[in-house]
Motif scaffolding. Structure first.
Motif, PDB file in Angstrom:
ATOM      1  N   ASP A  45       1.519   3.287 -14.359  1.00  0.00           N
ATOM      2  CA  ASP A  45       0.963   2.015 -13.908  1.00  0.00           C
ATOM      3  C   ASP A  45      -0.320   2.275 -13.115  1.00  0.00           C
ATOM      4  N   CYS A  46      -1.336   1.430 -13.331  1.00  0.00           N
ATOM      5  CA  CYS A  46      -2.670   1.682 -12.786  1.00  0.00           C
ATOM      6  C   CYS A  46      -2.746   1.663 -11.266  1.00  0.00           C
ATOM      7  N   TYR A  47      -1.731   1.115 -10.584  1.00  0.00           N
ATOM      8  CA  TYR A  47      -1.768   1.074  -9.121  1.00  0.00           C
ATOM      9  C   TYR A  47      -1.027   2.244  -8.469  1.00  0.00           C
ATOM     10  N   LEU A  48      -0.369   3.062  -9.235  1.00  0.00           N
ATOM     11  CA  LEU A  48       0.449   4.135  -8.645  1.00  0.00           C
ATOM     12  C   LEU A  48      -0.409   5.382  -8.427  1.00  0.00           C
ATOM     13  N   PHE A  49      -1.329   5.274  -7.459  1.00  0.00           N
ATOM     14  CA  PHE A  49      -2.276   6.359  -7.208  1.00  0.00           C
ATOM     15  C   PHE A  49      -1.572   7.617  -6.693  1.00  0.00           C
ATOM     16  N   GLY A  50      -0.568   7.441  -5.858  1.00  0.00           N
ATOM     17  CA  GLY A  50       0.170   8.605  -5.368  1.00  0.00           C
ATOM     18  C   GLY A  50       0.865   9.350  -6.488  1.00  0.00           C
ATOM     19  N   LEU A  58       0.830  -1.205   0.000  1.00  0.00           N
ATOM     20  CA  LEU A  58       0.000   0.000   0.000  1.00  0.00           C
ATOM     21  C   LEU A  58       0.866   1.256   0.000  1.00  0.00           C
ATOM     22  N   LYS A  59       1.976   1.194   0.693  1.00  0.00           N
ATOM     23  CA  LYS A  59       2.858   2.367   0.741  1.00  0.00           C
ATOM     24  C   LYS A  59       3.368   2.718  -0.647  1.00  0.00           C
ATOM     25  N   VAL A  60       3.641   1.698  -1.457  1.00  0.00           N
ATOM     26  CA  VAL A  60       4.059   1.956  -2.829  1.00  0.00           C
ATOM     27  C   VAL A  60       2.913   2.580  -3.622  1.00  0.00           C
ATOM     28  N   PHE A  61       1.721   2.009  -3.489  1.00  0.00           N
ATOM     29  CA  PHE A  61       0.584   2.490  -4.268  1.00  0.00           C
ATOM     30  C   PHE A  61       0.248   3.946  -3.951  1.00  0.00           C
ATOM     31  N   THR A  62       0.460   4.358  -2.726  1.00  0.00           N
ATOM     32  CA  THR A  62       0.044   5.702  -2.309  1.00  0.00           C
ATOM     33  C   THR A  62       1.211   6.668  -2.148  1.00  0.00           C
TER      34      THR A  62
END
Length: 372
Positions: free
Chosen positions: A99-104, A72-76
């Motif tokens: 990348d679709c998971y890199l929300f931050g 989660l820390k990577v994603f946000t």
């Protein structure tokens, strides 16, 4: 020539689709680069693609067991986006693909006014469902809205078969899986076992059940361990061929059945070779159960719990090794995948978007700048 920057992370199966598209863009003469985690440098060097590591963002290693909060820390991680903004400011790009998971990262780019394209490497329908579940809740607790950020890009590219992508949004661009292949022609019954490269806590236990199931199976058995598995902790039957890594495109033409955890990349390349699958999702918090269930509904796979006893896993493999409707279903999907030419289709879409950006930039430049 356009300049295209990909933002990625060390997630294993997320890399092959983006890399496949990048190779096509390179062949078409575009300047392509990746920004990712430090340990990915060797991978991109082997692929012959330009790569830089995030200078300030939190580092990450997919091979190590990671608690949910670590992923989660990577994603946000907004630092990924800040690093990208700094890179874009010093070295302008015609297009940034995220990348679709890199929300931050998406949030930081959006706040900086830098347009991006969202690159999905799984089913769009799964992502939209997950955004309303635990993953979405945890992301929102970090002050980010996953669906709003995915859809804030100039386009959403989804490299999968639309017929498998239940619940997808109407505006996503299905370009087809970024894989190549032709119908497999094994010389003998052959099973390829390829479980996740991610260090999931259940990985070793799942591997042991699978290895117990294939002991004395009347077939050639090939296992690829990946970076996360310690084979010394396993009882490996003598007849099983053990490889740290094999290129799927090279081994699958010799295979009859693929046993997989349900990663999208592995599933699509198996289908591109008309191969039925046994799916054992290793982690319920990911897209693996959704992919397994989808493939089972299509008729091309059998999906079992990773806790299934060896006897049940063996029985499923024996069913899949025989002729039957599962082979016809896999062949139908394989023909659809090969017809879509996913890498070329996605690359053409990105080229069009990059050209629009370059033309828009040129139109807004002062006349004297355009004549220099």
């Amino acid at each position: 020539m356009s300049r295209i920057l990909f933002l990625t992370w060390d997630g294993g199966g997320n890399l092959p689709p983006a890399v496949g598209v990048a190779h096509v863009l390179r062949r078409h003469g575009h300047d392509v680069a990746f920004l990712g985690h430090r340990r990915q440098a060797d991978y991109f060097a082997r692929e012959g693609l330009r790569f830089s590591a995030y200078p300030t963002a939190h580092d990450f290693d997919v091979a190590h067991p990671n608690a949910p909060w670590g992923v989660l820390k990577v994603f946000t991680d907004r630092a990924l986006g800040r690093d990208a903004v700094a890179r874009a400011g010093a070295d302008p790009w015609d297009l940034v693909v995220v990348d679709c998971y890199l929300f931050g990262a998406m949030a930081a780019l959006r706040e900086a006014g830098i347009a991006y394209v969202t690159f999905e490497h799984t089913f769009d329908g799964y992502l939209r469902s997950a955004a309303h579940g635990p993953l979405g809740m945890m992301v929102r607790l970090r002050g980010l809205s996953p669906l709003a950020l995915i859809d804030a890009g100039r386009s959403v590219i989804t490299p999968t078969l639309p017929s498998l992508d239940a619940g997808h949004a109407a505006h996503v661009r299905h370009t087809g899986p970024v894989v190549s292949g032709s119908p497999a022609t094994p010389a003998e019954p052959t099973v390829l076992i390829s479980l996740s490269t991610v260090g999931f806590s259940a990985l070793t236990r799942t591997w042991q059940r699978v290895l117990d199931a294939v002991a004395d199976l009347p077939a050639r058995v090939i296992m690829t361990t990946g970076p996360s598995l310690d084979t010394a902790a396993l009882r490996v039957p003598d007849a099983v061929e053990v490889h740290p890594w094999l290129a799927h495109s090279e081994v699958m033409p010799e295979v009859s059945v693929v046993l997989t955890h349900g990663g999208h990349a592995t599933a699509m390349v198996a289908l591109a070779h008309d191969l039925p699958m046994l799916v054992l999702p290793v982690d319920a918090k990911t897209d693996q159960p959704t992919i397994g269930a989808t493939l089972s509904r299509s008729g091309a796979a059998i999906t079992l719990s990773r806790r299934s006893p060896a006897s049940r896993i063996r029985a499923a493999l024996e069913t899949l090794l025989a002729d039957g409707p599962h082979r016809d279903a896999a062949a139908r999907l394989g023909a659809d995948i090969r017809a879509m030419r996913g890498a070329e289709t996605a690359a053409a879409h990105l080229e069009s978007l990059a050209t629009e950006t370059a033309q828009s930039r040129q139109a807004t430049q002062p006349p004297q700048s355009r004549t220099r």
